[in-house]
Each structure stands twice: as C-alpha cells, then as structure tokens.
Design an enzyme around this catalytic site. Sequence first.
Site, PDB file in Angstrom:
ATOM      1  N   LYS A 151       0.834  -1.195   0.000  1.00 22.15           N
ATOM      2  CA  LYS A 151       0.000   0.000   0.000  1.00 22.15           C
ATOM      3  C   LYS A 151       0.873   1.252   0.000  1.00 22.15           C
ATOM      4  O   LYS A 151       2.027   1.227   0.442  1.00 22.15           O
ATOM      5  CB  LYS A 151      -0.887   0.041   1.254  1.00 22.15           C
ATOM      6  CG  LYS A 151      -1.949  -1.024   1.357  1.00 22.15           C
ATOM      7  CD  LYS A 151      -2.715  -0.862   2.658  1.00 22.15           C
ATOM      8  CE  LYS A 151      -3.781  -1.931   2.841  1.00 22.15           C
ATOM      9  NZ  LYS A 151      -4.915  -1.737   1.917  1.00 22.15           N
TER      10      LYS A 151
ATOM     11  N   ARG B  38     -10.164 -11.624   2.303  1.00 22.55           N
ATOM     12  CA  ARG B  38     -11.046 -12.694   1.827  1.00 22.55           C
ATOM     13  C   ARG B  38     -10.355 -14.061   1.867  1.00 22.55           C
ATOM     14  O   ARG B  38     -11.016 -15.090   1.975  1.00 22.55           O
ATOM     15  CB  ARG B  38     -11.548 -12.364   0.423  1.00 22.55           C
ATOM     16  CG  ARG B  38     -10.473 -12.307  -0.634  1.00 22.55           C
ATOM     17  CD  ARG B  38     -10.902 -11.510  -1.849  1.00 22.55           C
ATOM     18  NE  ARG B  38     -10.946 -10.083  -1.564  1.00 22.55           N
ATOM     19  CZ  ARG B  38     -11.314  -9.158  -2.460  1.00 22.55           C
ATOM     20  NH1 ARG B  38     -11.655  -9.535  -3.691  1.00 22.55           N
ATOM     21  NH2 ARG B  38     -11.342  -7.884  -2.129  1.00 22.55           N
TER      22      ARG B  38
END
Length: 463
Positions: free
Chosen positions: A240, A314
């Site tokens: 990020k 996920r």
Amino acid sequence: MLEHLVEWQAGAVTLVPVRKSGLDSWRQTQPEAGRAWMEANNFTAEPGQVLVMPHPEGHAAAILVGLSDDDDPWAFAGVVAKLPLGTYAIAGALPPRQADWAALSWALATYAFGRYKSRGGRDWPKLVWPEHADRDWVTNTARATALVRDLINTPAADLGPAELATATEVLAADHGARVRVVVGDGLIAENYPAIHAVGRAAGAQRQPRLIDLTWGQEDAPKLTLVGKGVCFDSGGLDLKSSANMKLMKKDMGGAAHVLGLALMVMAAKLPLRLRVLIPAVENAVSAEAMRPGDVLPTRKGLSVEVGNTDAEGRLILCDALAEAARENPALLIDMATLTGAARTALGTEIAALFCNDDALAADIAQAGEALADPVWRLPLHRPYRRLLDSKVADLNNISDGPYAGAITAALFLAEFVGPAIPWAHFDIMAWNSTSRPGRPDGGEAMALRALYSVIVKRFGTNP
C-alpha cells in the site's frame, strides 16, 4: 462511560427537553420571568441548545435542552459536553425507546480512548438513569461499543494476533465461554492453509492463528460469527501507499465487531449456541510472503490464485467460513473491513450488507432503520462470478477490472458458504473519520445494534 449513569441523587439538576415545534405553546406555561429570561438569551430550542434557568437563590432551577422534532437518538449526546459538572435528571418519563437512547447516547458521549495519555481524561456530567430505560440493553450495548472502539483504536504494535487472542480469552472468561487457538504451523496441520499463507510473513513473534470461541448449550440453535482479524495490513508485496496504510490498524475491525456482538449475546444469556471464529494475521512483507500469481489451497479444497496480495482479507475469511459452514449454523454472519469499493458506494457511515436470504436481509435493514444503525443491501449478482475466473486455479481472489469490487469480494466469500445456510456478510468502515456527538473520530461499531436485534428476534431470550 457507564459510571456516568447513576441512581437518583438529591440535588440533581432537572433537564427539561423542549422541541422547537412546541416551544411557543410550552413557553406560555412558564412564569413571566422565565419567558423574559428565554427571550433575553435567545433560546429557540435549536437541537443541542441549552439554557440554564436561574433560581432566585442563585443556583440552577433547571436547564432547558433543545431537541429536534425527528427524535434524533443522539440528541442527549450533543448536550453532555455543554453542561457543567454535576448530576442531572431528565424531567418527566420519556417513552421507553427514547429513554434507552437518552442513556446510551449520554454514556457513549463520555467515551474516550485514553490508553496512551499521560494525564487522565476529562470528567463528565452524570445522568440519573431515565425512567423506563432498559438498563440491560443500554449497559450491554455501551460495553460492546466500547470494546469494539478500544480494539480498533489500539495500534498494531500492541494488538497483534496474539493480543487479539488474549482479548478474546478475557471476554470468554467473563462469560464462561471456551476458547481454542490454532497457531502457526498448527494451521497447516489442521487444514487452514489460506490463513497460514497470508500470515506467515510476519514471523515467529506475530504468527497467524485461528481464534475459536464457543459458548452456550450444544443442542441450542447455532449462531456463528466470523470476523476478519488482519491486525495490520501493509498490503503485502502489493504494498500500500503510506496514505492508504495509515489507518490499517483498523483492518481487524471485523474481529472487533464479532467480539462486541458476542459480548451482547453472552451478557443477555440468549438461548443459542454461539461460535466465534477469528482468523488473526498480520499481512507483512518478508521472504515468506505470498506472491502475486501464487496458487493457494483452502480448507474447502478450492484452489485460489493470488491476483493481489492486498486482497488478503477474503483469503483468511474463506478458511474460517468453510469451517463455519461445516456445522450448518442456523445463522452465519461475517464482518470485515474488506473493500474500498463499499466505501465508494455507500460512504463511511453505512454498512454494506450482502445476504443470500431475503427475509434475513429485510429484518436487518428494518432493525438498522429502527436503531439508527444504517445498513444498505448490495446485490450478490451471480453473473459477476465470472470476473473471478482463473486460468490456473478454481478462482482468483480479485477481478481484473476496476468495477464492482465489493460485489466480487462477497461472491468470493459465497463460494465457501453454500446457499443453504442463512448468511449475512458485512463490508464495513469501522471508523469515524470525523467526530459527531457520541461518535468520536476513531474506531466505531457499525450494525451492532441492528444485528443484536435480529438475533433476539430469531432466537428469542431466556425467560
């Protein structure tokens, strides 16, 4: 917080709620001196406006509090900071739900995360418990909200996977629950390979783990809660930016939420079998980190190509959901700070809901509306499942395109649940980006009150 809700005390100053629409008629019931004082101080009963009504002996006879006409549940939260220290009591008997909210919003207005402050926090005025308030609901809701906020606000250096497990154990001990924790290579041995793959890069001191809490009678209806516990998310090798990494201590917000909801369920002794599953990891960068293009096994047996290491939530949830689905619970709920796409669609204050059961979704939406806990259902649009197709595995963890990111994330999770289990997936912000009365900036509980209401409706309460 709850120490600011007290029993009746002699000398408590009366708070007089006044709505703007009823101000003129109410003012006519007051003595001439009182009317003149209100006019001199321009009291118009605007929401949150307060006015001390003087007593001839020099103290406050009462304090007028302006309320909106729409029964804003946070009305009294906006008043607390405007009052001098002391003890206050609301005049008259409010309707039960308004009494609940007066107490809850007052308590939450006094919340502050002060763990790292060298000086103690400010003191706050106290409120006499309003007549008709449901003290158990207020107490449990306030405690659950504070737990969620505290966990999310704690920096990752002090809340890694091990500390999250400890927080779960403390909660369990308070309510007679049991906790089992599968750590490190134990995840491989017990077939939680995706959780291990995401968390292994963090090293020996911050090993990944699956936290498994159980409570209640084994033959009771099963409620299973699954929470994303990414204690810090660097993005992995798909790193990020610094701006996007700044708030990533909150990436365990889903785990915080299911612990808060578990607190409410256990404190109320609801007649059900509760299970809480939290895959707890740190998504770090090291030689052990998973790579874009890697193919991971999962607990269900499906293979997953890693399209992006920053779509790690996920991956850990899929193993936990597969284990949850194995028991065919009567209700399965997962909560996760999963996608920026959900925030783009709904903003930061509304929880995105995905659900495979129309009646369940309707109940949640209705409860959210009734309890000022907004949720909005987004579609599990099955044709978008093709966007997760992989050339080398059963599915990819992301789609190649920029659209429908929240939907494709939910469809990925649906692969590990199955259609026969009533399932609700929440994609949440878990953070207030600005401060409002009773809702300071920082970690925040979302959909907690709505979900508890639905659980009570479905499972009932103990007599």
